[in-house]
Design a protein around this motif. Structure first.
Motif, PDB file in Angstrom:
ATOM      1  N   LYS A   1     -60.639 -29.444  26.185  1.00 41.94           N
ATOM      2  CA  LYS A   1     -59.606 -29.329  25.023  1.00 41.94           C
ATOM      3  C   LYS A   1     -59.500 -27.740  24.745  1.00 41.94           C
TER       4      LYS A   1
ATOM      5  N   SER B   1     -58.282 -35.535  27.658  1.00 39.77           N
ATOM      6  CA  SER B   1     -56.900 -35.465  27.599  1.00 39.77           C
ATOM      7  C   SER B   1     -56.516 -34.858  26.340  1.00 39.77           C
ATOM      8  N   PRO B   2     -55.400 -34.651  26.191  1.00 39.65           N
ATOM      9  CA  PRO B   2     -55.103 -33.860  24.863  1.00 39.65           C
ATOM     10  C   PRO B   2     -54.643 -35.253  23.788  1.00 39.65           C
TER      11      PRO B   2
ATOM     12  N   PHE C   1     -57.323 -33.491  18.796  1.00 39.42           N
ATOM     13  CA  PHE C   1     -56.410 -32.249  19.677  1.00 39.42           C
ATOM     14  C   PHE C   1     -55.586 -31.556  18.621  1.00 39.42           C
TER      15      PHE C   1
ATOM     16  N   MET D   1     -57.464 -26.309  27.293  1.00 36.45           N
ATOM     17  CA  MET D   1     -55.845 -26.814  27.248  1.00 36.45           C
ATOM     18  C   MET D   1     -55.297 -25.956  25.992  1.00 36.45           C
ATOM     19  N   THR D   2     -56.053 -25.978  25.066  1.00 36.42           N
ATOM     20  CA  THR D   2     -55.374 -25.059  23.718  1.00 36.42           C
ATOM     21  C   THR D   2     -55.013 -23.506  24.215  1.00 36.42           C
TER      22      THR D   2
END
Length: 309
Positions: A138, A160-161, A242, A141-142
């Motif tokens: 996470k 996952s997001p 998220f 992804m961020t």
């Protein structure tokens, strides 16, 4: 001769330790923090600790981000293998409130992304291949969504997001760790057995107990958790969630799930495709949430295939 690990530890050896000593009763509740950990303000990025495994090649370095209750050492064997097989430099990084990185009362994915950006700037790394597991996924992804110029490509490992649905499980882990009491001045092996016995009621899986116990450290005869339990407990809902993004990351992306894990489900595919339009989603057979521990050779092969695609 294969590339050898050159260990580099960054600046968290100064400053006030969180805990010098514990009360003197026979059995004491396990406290927090080792002597090398310091507390920082919540306003600015923290100086993350990291290890470097130096490769001979000049390709973009790989940067590994661990999951909740993990540390940079979780990926050491993976990093060594990837150095040997790709020639790339590999970094493994401790998140704030984990490992030997500083403790902070604040914790969010935006903050952890800023911590990473701060580290990459310090190391003069303009681009990296970002590989994150669970919480680290996470954060990865961020970072890709907030700072896409830093991320040449992205590997998100078994997350996952989306909202993580196992928060009750992690609350049980936190409760079990906070309630543990361990005698002073006993051998580390005895302390680990004592701690594991007390974890059993709330943490049924032996592999998870062993994983959590990697955070048990000894300080002058007393035992402590090196993770910042207070901050993690206070921000667990944030960690399980998220952030909302309207931006997209258009770089090459691999979502790598464990076939025996429920952390990446088909319900998550639309949001993955919205935020990461060039994402590929793959699963490793017979792997749980801890893919890199269950199937290290398959995990390494998947990363190498992705890098070569």
């Amino acid at each position: 001769m294969s590339a050898l690990c050159r260990l580099i530890r960054r600046g968290v050896l100064s400053g006030r330790p969180l805990c010098h000593s514990f009360p003197g009763q026979q059995h004491q509740r396990v406290g927090r923090a080792a002597a090398t950990v310091r507390t920082v303000s919540s306003a600015s990025p923290v100086n993350l600790t990291y290890d470097v495994f130096d490769g001979k090649g000049g390709s973009t370095p790989l940067v590994f981000l661990h999951g909740l209750f993990g540390s940079k050492s979780n990926f050491h064997s993976i990093a060594k293998s990837l150095v040997q097989r790709t020639g790339r430099k590999v970094l493994t990084v401790d998140a704030r409130n984990h490992g030997n990185s500083p403790h902070s009362p604040a914790m969010s994915y935006e903050m952890m992304s800023e911590d990473l950006k701060h580290l990459l700037t310090q190391l003069h790394i303009e681009k990296c291949v970002l590989i994150g597991h669970s919480m680290g996924g996470k954060t990865a992804m961020t970072t890709a969504l907030m700072q896409p110029g830093l991320v040449e490509s992205l590997v998100v490992v078994d997350i996952s997001p989306a909202q993580t649905t196992t928060r009750k499980t992690f609350r049980n882990y936190i409760q079990a760790m906070q309630e543990i009491k361990i005698s002073s001045d006993i051998p580390r092996s005895t302390a680990r057995r004592m701690a594991e016995d007390q974890l059993r009621s709330l943490v049924k899986e032996r592999s998870v107990r062993q994983f959590l116990l990697t955070n048990l450290v000894e300080l002058n005869g007393h035992y402590a958790w090196r993770v910042n339990m207070e901050a993690i407990a206070a921000h667990l809902d944030t960690i399980m969630s998220f952030p909302s993004f309207d931006t997209v990351y258009e770089g090459p992306t691999l979502f790598l799930g464990g076939a025996s894990s429920a952390y990446i489900s088909s319900d998550d595919y639309p949001e993955i495709q919205r935020l990461f339009p060039y994402a590929d989603i793959q699963y490793i057979p017979d792997a749980s949430h801890w893919i890199h521990a269950d199937k290290p050779l398959d995990f390494i092969s998947s990363i190498i295939s992705f890098l070569q695609s």
